[in-house]
Design a protein around this motif. Structure first.
Motif, PDB file in Angstrom:
ATOM      1  N   SER A   1      93.344 -41.330  50.502  1.00  0.00           N
ATOM      2  CA  SER A   1      93.353 -42.492  51.186  1.00  0.00           C
ATOM      3  C   SER A   1      93.524 -43.103  52.541  1.00  0.00           C
ATOM      4  O   SER A   1      92.954 -43.610  53.462  1.00  0.00           O
ATOM      5  N   ILE A   2      94.784 -42.193  53.047  1.00  0.00           N
ATOM      6  CA  ILE A   2      95.106 -42.254  54.437  1.00  0.00           C
ATOM      7  C   ILE A   2      94.085 -41.772  55.296  1.00  0.00           C
ATOM      8  O   ILE A   2      93.719 -42.362  56.395  1.00  0.00           O
ATOM      9  N   VAL A   3      93.288 -40.726  55.002  1.00  0.00           N
ATOM     10  CA  VAL A   3      92.268 -40.142  56.004  1.00  0.00           C
ATOM     11  C   VAL A   3      91.106 -41.071  55.623  1.00  0.00           C
ATOM     12  O   VAL A   3      90.502 -41.332  56.850  1.00  0.00           O
ATOM     13  N   ALA A   4      90.833 -41.745  54.504  1.00  0.00           N
ATOM     14  CA  ALA A   4      89.564 -42.411  54.684  1.00  0.00           C
ATOM     15  C   ALA A   4      90.039 -43.721  55.519  1.00  0.00           C
ATOM     16  O   ALA A   4      89.006 -44.322  56.220  1.00  0.00           O
ATOM     17  N   LYS A   5      90.983 -44.338  55.571  1.00  0.00           N
ATOM     18  CA  LYS A   5      91.473 -45.450  56.068  1.00  0.00           C
ATOM     19  C   LYS A   5      91.458 -45.285  57.648  1.00  0.00           C
ATOM     20  O   LYS A   5      91.062 -46.214  58.419  1.00  0.00           O
TER      21      LYS A   5
ATOM     22  N   VAL B   1      99.020 -50.235  55.549  1.00  0.00           N
ATOM     23  CA  VAL B   1      98.996 -51.575  54.531  1.00  0.00           C
ATOM     24  C   VAL B   1      97.657 -51.079  53.247  1.00  0.00           C
ATOM     25  O   VAL B   1      97.923 -51.424  52.296  1.00  0.00           O
ATOM     26  N   GLY B   2      96.465 -50.682  53.835  1.00  0.00           N
ATOM     27  CA  GLY B   2      95.458 -50.479  53.096  1.00  0.00           C
ATOM     28  C   GLY B   2      95.814 -49.491  52.129  1.00  0.00           C
ATOM     29  O   GLY B   2      95.354 -49.475  50.894  1.00  0.00           O
ATOM     30  N   SER B   3      96.310 -48.318  52.588  1.00  0.00           N
ATOM     31  CA  SER B   3      96.508 -47.190  51.677  1.00  0.00           C
ATOM     32  C   SER B   3      97.665 -47.615  50.672  1.00  0.00           C
ATOM     33  O   SER B   3      97.636 -47.138  49.531  1.00  0.00           O
ATOM     34  N   GLY B   4      98.817 -48.145  51.187  1.00  0.00           N
ATOM     35  CA  GLY B   4      99.775 -48.676  50.242  1.00  0.00           C
ATOM     36  C   GLY B   4      98.867 -49.571  49.095  1.00  0.00           C
ATOM     37  O   GLY B   4      99.528 -49.513  47.790  1.00  0.00           O
ATOM     38  N   LEU B   5      98.207 -50.417  49.343  1.00  0.00           N
ATOM     39  CA  LEU B   5      97.427 -51.229  48.459  1.00  0.00           C
ATOM     40  C   LEU B   5      96.816 -50.545  47.361  1.00  0.00           C
ATOM     41  O   LEU B   5      96.681 -50.783  46.305  1.00  0.00           O
ATOM     42  N   GLU B   6      95.826 -49.558  47.890  1.00  0.00           N
ATOM     43  CA  GLU B   6      95.166 -48.507  47.212  1.00  0.00           C
ATOM     44  C   GLU B   6      95.872 -47.860  46.063  1.00  0.00           C
ATOM     45  O   GLU B   6      95.588 -47.778  44.893  1.00  0.00           O
ATOM     46  N   LEU B   7      97.241 -47.599  46.695  1.00  0.00           N
ATOM     47  CA  LEU B   7      97.823 -46.965  45.931  1.00  0.00           C
ATOM     48  C   LEU B   7      98.324 -47.569  44.722  1.00  0.00           C
ATOM     49  O   LEU B   7      98.532 -47.154  43.390  1.00  0.00           O
ATOM     50  N   ILE B   8      98.962 -48.643  44.956  1.00  0.00           N
ATOM     51  CA  ILE B   8      99.637 -49.591  44.050  1.00  0.00           C
ATOM     52  C   ILE B   8      98.607 -50.154  43.078  1.00  0.00           C
ATOM     53  O   ILE B   8      98.626 -49.926  41.807  1.00  0.00           O
TER      54      ILE B   8
ATOM     55  N   ILE C   1      98.303 -48.971  67.185  1.00  0.00           N
ATOM     56  CA  ILE C   1      98.823 -49.923  66.383  1.00  0.00           C
ATOM     57  C   ILE C   1      98.036 -50.202  65.343  1.00  0.00           C
ATOM     58  O   ILE C   1      98.483 -50.478  64.160  1.00  0.00           O
ATOM     59  N   ASN C   2      97.009 -50.887  65.868  1.00  0.00           N
ATOM     60  CA  ASN C   2      95.984 -51.414  64.560  1.00  0.00           C
ATOM     61  C   ASN C   2      95.559 -50.573  63.753  1.00  0.00           C
ATOM     62  O   ASN C   2      95.634 -50.840  62.510  1.00  0.00           O
ATOM     63  N   SER C   3      95.437 -49.188  64.140  1.00  0.00           N
ATOM     64  CA  SER C   3      95.126 -48.196  62.958  1.00  0.00           C
ATOM     65  C   SER C   3      96.209 -48.031  61.910  1.00  0.00           C
ATOM     66  O   SER C   3      96.016 -47.681  60.845  1.00  0.00           O
ATOM     67  N   LEU C   4      97.454 -47.903  62.541  1.00  0.00           N
ATOM     68  CA  LEU C   4      98.768 -47.755  61.974  1.00  0.00           C
ATOM     69  C   LEU C   4      98.954 -48.956  60.825  1.00  0.00           C
ATOM     70  O   LEU C   4      99.315 -48.356  59.548  1.00  0.00           O
TER      71      LEU C   4
ATOM     72  N   MET D   1      93.082 -37.080  70.211  1.00  0.00           N
ATOM     73  CA  MET D   1      94.170 -38.260  69.774  1.00  0.00           C
ATOM     74  C   MET D   1      94.121 -38.784  68.753  1.00  0.00           C
ATOM     75  O   MET D   1      94.868 -39.239  67.759  1.00  0.00           O
ATOM     76  N   VAL D   2      92.594 -38.924  68.361  1.00  0.00           N
ATOM     77  CA  VAL D   2      92.207 -39.684  66.911  1.00  0.00           C
ATOM     78  C   VAL D   2      92.670 -38.792  65.626  1.00  0.00           C
ATOM     79  O   VAL D   2      93.153 -39.342  64.919  1.00  0.00           O
ATOM     80  N   ILE D   3      92.273 -37.756  65.848  1.00  0.00           N
ATOM     81  CA  ILE D   3      92.156 -36.750  64.687  1.00  0.00           C
ATOM     82  C   ILE D   3      93.328 -35.964  64.472  1.00  0.00           C
ATOM     83  O   ILE D   3      93.896 -35.449  63.422  1.00  0.00           O
ATOM     84  N   THR D   4      94.651 -36.099  65.484  1.00  0.00           N
ATOM     85  CA  THR D   4      95.933 -35.321  65.497  1.00  0.00           C
ATOM     86  C   THR D   4      96.706 -35.915  64.393  1.00  0.00           C
ATOM     87  O   THR D   4      97.120 -35.114  63.727  1.00  0.00           O
ATOM     88  N   PRO D   5      96.749 -37.198  64.146  1.00  0.00           N
ATOM     89  CA  PRO D   5      97.851 -37.785  63.210  1.00  0.00           C
ATOM     90  C   PRO D   5      97.241 -37.226  61.748  1.00  0.00           C
ATOM     91  O   PRO D   5      97.800 -36.936  60.833  1.00  0.00           O
ATOM     92  N   VAL D   6      96.035 -37.510  61.376  1.00  0.00           N
ATOM     93  CA  VAL D   6      95.412 -37.178  59.939  1.00  0.00           C
ATOM     94  C   VAL D   6      96.007 -35.644  59.905  1.00  0.00           C
ATOM     95  O   VAL D   6      95.949 -35.196  58.648  1.00  0.00           O
ATOM     96  N   LEU D   7      95.595 -34.776  60.720  1.00  0.00           N
ATOM     97  CA  LEU D   7      95.776 -33.399  60.680  1.00  0.00           C
ATOM     98  C   LEU D   7      97.078 -33.087  60.402  1.00  0.00           C
ATOM     99  O   LEU D   7      97.306 -32.295  59.473  1.00  0.00           O
ATOM    100  N   LEU D   8      98.193 -33.801  61.038  1.00  0.00           N
ATOM    101  CA  LEU D   8      99.437 -33.560  60.629  1.00  0.00           C
ATOM    102  C   LEU D   8      99.857 -33.778  59.298  1.00  0.00           C
ATOM    103  O   LEU D   8     100.592 -33.404  58.621  1.00  0.00           O
ATOM    104  N   VAL D   9      99.376 -34.989  58.674  1.00  0.00           N
ATOM    105  CA  VAL D   9      99.264 -35.491  57.327  1.00  0.00           C
ATOM    106  C   VAL D   9      98.817 -34.577  56.490  1.00  0.00           C
ATOM    107  O   VAL D   9      99.621 -34.225  55.427  1.00  0.00           O
ATOM    108  N   PHE D  10      97.921 -33.964  56.873  1.00  0.00           N
ATOM    109  CA  PHE D  10      97.263 -32.977  55.808  1.00  0.00           C
ATOM    110  C   PHE D  10      97.998 -31.590  55.898  1.00  0.00           C
ATOM    111  O   PHE D  10      98.208 -31.025  54.829  1.00  0.00           O
ATOM    112  N   LEU D  11      98.516 -31.275  56.951  1.00  0.00           N
ATOM    113  CA  LEU D  11      99.578 -30.066  56.901  1.00  0.00           C
ATOM    114  C   LEU D  11     100.636 -30.310  56.060  1.00  0.00           C
ATOM    115  O   LEU D  11     101.192 -29.300  55.562  1.00  0.00           O
TER     116      LEU D  11
END
Length: 292
Positions: A217-221, A96-103, A88-91, A265-275
């Motif tokens: 940004s998402i991968v870095a955060k 929020v961090g990626s959203g601020l970076e994009l804006i 939850i903390n990572s989400l 479990m840590v890397i699976t979400p970013v792999l899905l975003v990358f795909l």
């Protein structure tokens, strides 16, 4: 009668230029395969090790496939530390961090391209100079500031120091420079303001670069480790990379199957975003290379 005979394409000899091109390309393909192997072999080992027992992991010679899938490693990794809290903390920090970076990146790039103001080139030079400064140089000043503000062990303490990134501003500026000015001028003649032009014209035309910026940004955060490690010492605010270290400490240096399950479990979400975003990456990174 011989003039009507035709040689089939399969029977034609290979031309010498074709052989030369193949000979030149072969080393490149071999190097590419080596690079892919260097990247994939550790990931394959991590995935298979997450399903092995401790004895199988330490067995020599190496066994690449588990004798029996040990799914209990994932359950143990999830319960050994508050993994759900880390997730939850990572989400929260990533979204929020990626959203601020994009804006910040989009608005700054739009101002540098479409708004007239003095010393515009100097401002862009400062942004480019910020790309040369390693993040590690700013860690101590950022930590002192965050501690003085009382933001240690808080979401804002993790998010705010990384809310702007020079690379995103540079990437989006180069993309905006490649857009046809005729479309922008037509929108201005029709009475569209800056926010309307940005939302309805500039961003839809810059979708590949925007998706690429968001993915980076998402991968870095999500993978950020050093700053959350320094600014948090409470499990209620730790992110997944820091929580993975806690998992390793709790399981000791022998239960690598459980640790590898946590890493999967840590890397699976970013792999899905990358795909999901892979088709936009190359187009987004090469945007704006002609115009500058």
């Amino acid at each position: 009668m011989l003039r009507h005979l035709r040689i089939s394409p399969a029977a034609r000899p290979v031309s010498l230029p074709g052989l030369r091109r193949a000979a030149v390309a072969l080393p490149a393909y071999l190097l590419m395969l080596v690079a892919v192997g260097i990247i994939l072999v550790p990931l394959l080992w991590m995935l298979t090790a997450s399903l092995k027992t401790r004895q199988e992991i330490y067995t020599l010679p190496i066994s690449w496939w588990p004798e029996a899938f040990r799914w209990e490693n994932y359950e143990q990794a999830w319960t050994a530390v508050p993994f759900a809290r880390f997730f939850i903390n990572s989400l929260i920090t990533t979204a929020v961090g990626s959203g601020l970076e994009l804006i910040n990146g989009v608005l700054t790039a739009y101002a540098l391209v479409f708004l007239p103001f003095p010393r515009k080139n100097l401002v862009f030079l400062v942004v480019i100079a910020a790309l040369m400064v390693p993040f590690q140089v700013t860690i101590i000043p950022n930590y002192v500031l965050v501690a003085d503000l009382g933001w240690v062990n808080t979401y804002q303490g993790i998010i705010i120091p990384g809310a702007a990134v020079a690379f995103g501003t540079f990437l989006m500026r180069q993309q905006f420079l490649s857009l046809p000015r005729e479309v922008i001028e037509a929108a201005r003649i029709d009475g569209a303001g800056h926010l309307r032009i940005l939302w309805s014209i500039v961003l839809p035309m810059s979708r590949p670069a925007l998706v690429t910026f968001a993915l980076i940004s998402i991968v870095a955060k999500w993978n950020e480790y050093l700053w959350p490690l320094l600014v948090t010492n409470d499990a209620d605010r730790m992110t997944l990379p820091v929580g993975l270290t806690q998992l390793q400490h709790s399981e000791g240096s022998s239960e690598w199957g459980v640790v590898m399950a946590g890493a999967v479990m840590v890397i699976t979400p970013v792999l899905l975003v990358f795909l999901w975003a892979r088709r936009h990456i190359v187009e987004g990174l090469t945007a704006g290379l002609v115009k500058g």
